[in-house]
Scaffold this active site. Structure first.
Site, PDB file in Angstrom:
ATOM      1  N   ASN A 188      -3.660   1.637  10.588  1.00  0.00           N
ATOM      2  CA  ASN A 188      -4.378   2.051   9.378  1.00  0.00           C
ATOM      3  C   ASN A 188      -4.733   0.764   8.646  1.00  0.00           C
ATOM      4  O   ASN A 188      -4.009   0.322   7.762  1.00  0.00           O
ATOM      5  CB  ASN A 188      -3.507   2.963   8.510  1.00  0.00           C
ATOM      6  CG  ASN A 188      -4.212   3.308   7.204  1.00  0.00           C
ATOM      7  OD1 ASN A 188      -5.437   3.194   7.096  1.00  0.00           O
ATOM      8  ND2 ASN A 188      -3.448   3.718   6.210  1.00  0.00           N
ATOM      9  N   PRO A 189      -5.852   0.138   9.034  1.00  0.00           N
ATOM     10  CA  PRO A 189      -6.203  -1.162   8.454  1.00  0.00           C
ATOM     11  C   PRO A 189      -6.939  -0.974   7.131  1.00  0.00           C
ATOM     12  O   PRO A 189      -7.292   0.149   6.771  1.00  0.00           O
ATOM     13  CB  PRO A 189      -7.163  -1.734   9.510  1.00  0.00           C
ATOM     14  CG  PRO A 189      -7.850  -0.525  10.063  1.00  0.00           C
ATOM     15  CD  PRO A 189      -6.847   0.609  10.002  1.00  0.00           C
TER      16      PRO A 189
ATOM     17  N   PHE B  86       0.842  -1.204   0.000  1.00  0.00           N
ATOM     18  CA  PHE B  86       0.000   0.000   0.000  1.00  0.00           C
ATOM     19  C   PHE B  86       0.879   1.256   0.000  1.00  0.00           C
ATOM     20  O   PHE B  86       1.852   1.336   0.753  1.00  0.00           O
ATOM     21  CB  PHE B  86      -0.864  -0.041   1.264  1.00  0.00           C
ATOM     22  CG  PHE B  86      -1.839   1.082   1.420  1.00  0.00           C
ATOM     23  CD1 PHE B  86      -3.076   1.049   0.790  1.00  0.00           C
ATOM     24  CD2 PHE B  86      -1.531   2.180   2.221  1.00  0.00           C
ATOM     25  CE1 PHE B  86      -3.983   2.081   0.948  1.00  0.00           C
ATOM     26  CE2 PHE B  86      -2.435   3.218   2.385  1.00  0.00           C
ATOM     27  CZ  PHE B  86      -3.663   3.166   1.744  1.00  0.00           C
TER      28      PHE B  86
HETATM   29  C1  LIG Z   1      -4.290   0.323   4.329  1.00  0.00           C
HETATM   30  S1  LIG Z   1      -2.855  -0.682   4.350  1.00  0.00           S
HETATM   31  C2  LIG Z   1      -1.942   0.297   5.517  1.00  0.00           C
HETATM   32  C3  LIG Z   1      -0.483   0.188   5.472  1.00  0.00           C
HETATM   33  C4  LIG Z   1       0.243   1.225   6.376  1.00  0.00           C
HETATM   34  N1  LIG Z   1      -0.224   1.135   7.750  1.00  0.00           N
HETATM   35  C5  LIG Z   1       0.059   2.636   5.865  1.00  0.00           C
HETATM   36  O1  LIG Z   1      -0.639   3.411   6.503  1.00  0.00           O
HETATM   37  O2  LIG Z   1       0.613   2.952   4.808  1.00  0.00           O
HETATM   38  C6  LIG Z   1      -3.417  -2.070   5.351  1.00  0.00           C
HETATM   39  C7  LIG Z   1      -2.387  -3.177   5.561  1.00  0.00           C
HETATM   40  O3  LIG Z   1      -2.976  -4.180   6.418  1.00  0.00           O
HETATM   41  C8  LIG Z   1      -2.531  -5.469   6.009  1.00  0.00           C
HETATM   42  N2  LIG Z   1      -3.488  -6.451   6.560  1.00  0.00           N
HETATM   43  C9  LIG Z   1      -4.752  -6.704   6.132  1.00  0.00           C
HETATM   44  N3  LIG Z   1      -5.328  -7.631   6.921  1.00  0.00           N
HETATM   45  C10 LIG Z   1      -4.414  -7.965   7.865  1.00  0.00           C
HETATM   46  C11 LIG Z   1      -4.428  -8.864   8.979  1.00  0.00           C
HETATM   47  N4  LIG Z   1      -5.514  -9.595   9.278  1.00  0.00           N
HETATM   48  N5  LIG Z   1      -3.322  -8.965   9.750  1.00  0.00           N
HETATM   49  C12 LIG Z   1      -2.199  -8.229   9.450  1.00  0.00           C
HETATM   50  N6  LIG Z   1      -2.132  -7.343   8.417  1.00  0.00           N
HETATM   51  C13 LIG Z   1      -3.226  -7.215   7.639  1.00  0.00           C
HETATM   52  C14 LIG Z   1      -2.495  -5.358   4.496  1.00  0.00           C
HETATM   53  O4  LIG Z   1      -1.674  -6.350   3.928  1.00  0.00           O
HETATM   54  C15 LIG Z   1      -1.963  -3.933   4.308  1.00  0.00           C
HETATM   55  O5  LIG Z   1      -0.556  -3.929   4.225  1.00  0.00           O
END
Ligand SMILES: C[S@@+](CC[C@H](N)C(=O)[O-])C[C@H]1O[C@@H](n2cnc3c(N)ncnc32)[C@H](O)[C@@H]1O
Length: 206
Positions: free
Chosen positions: A116-117, A24
């Site tokens: 930030n999910p 992302f």
């Molecule tokens: C919106 S991106 C945010 C990345 C970073 N925090 C940013 O703000 O740039 C959400 C991230 O959550 C990860 N993700 C989604 N579901 C997850 C889970 N159940 N456990 C761990 N990571 C997860 C995705 O792979 C992605 O990298």
């Protein structure tokens, strides 16, 4: 193709993060959440901080850079995103925890959880550059709330009483207090630069 994929970097506060396909692209609105988190640690000595859903490591690395005494953990599940996360944390004290936020092993007595999910409701019309982000980083079910309850539950489990949670969400999520009230108090909604509700903060009850 997003500009950041061409340059191979994305600015985030004072950092230049390495990014590319599979991770992302950090967004300016998340800098507001990072600033809030860095601010609440102003008086903490050696705080413990967890960034859930860390992607390129933007939030974790921003905190580690501004609060060098903090012990910072970055949790990420995607194999592709983890490659970029490892690159970015290299040479920093940030500790990567590979796995799902729902069941990875994490410390207790944590002072701050940032997240930030993925939170965009499926079917939302998004800008073309968003299509270059991995879908699992962006979309989270019909209402965009597939993962946020897990973020809240995990934060409640690992935070010390008085510890803080800050997480980003969709602007259609105008009131998330009902998901937080059991474990959290002082629940506050914060707007982004376009005045849309963008992140919520709360304090872990005793
Ligand atoms: C919106 S991106 C945010 C990345 C970073 N925090 C940013 O703000 O740039 C959400 C991230 O959550 C990860 N993700 C989604 N579901 C997850 C889970 N159940 N456990 C761990 N990571 C997860 C995705 O792979 C992605 O990298």
């Amino acid at each position: 193709m997003p500009l950041q994929h061409l340059t191979g970097t994305a600015p985030f506060l004072d950092l230049d993060l390495k990014i590319g396909p599979g991770v992302f692209v950090p967004r300016p609105e998340t800098e507001l959440l990072a600033r809030w988190g860095i601010g609440v640690l102003a008086d903490s000595d050696r705080p413990v901080v967890v960034d859930l859903c860390s992607g390129s490591g933007a939030l974790a690395l921003a905190v580690a850079s501004e609060r060098p005494k903090a012990r910072v953990y970055a949790v990420e599940r995607s194999e592709e995103a983890l490659k970029w996360l490892w690159l970015n944390v290299s040479g920093t004290p940030v500790e990567v925890v590979a796995g799902d936020i729902r069941d990875v092993e994490l410390p207790s007595g944590v002072d701050l959880v940032l997240s930030n999910p993925p939170y965009v409701p499926a079917g939302t019309q998004v800008a073309p550059e968003v299509l270059a982000d991995p879908p699992e980083a962006v979309f989270a079910g019909e209402d965009g709330l597939d993962l946020i309850p897990a973020v809240i539950d995990r934060a409640a489990q690992i935070l010390r009483p008085g510890g803080r949670l800050g997480f980003e969400h969709d602007d259609s999520h105008v009131d998330l207090a009902h998901l937080l009230e059991r474990w959290f108090e002082s629940i506050e909604s914060h707007s982004d630069l376009a005045e849309r509700p963008r992140f919520t903060t709360a304090i872990r009850k005793a």
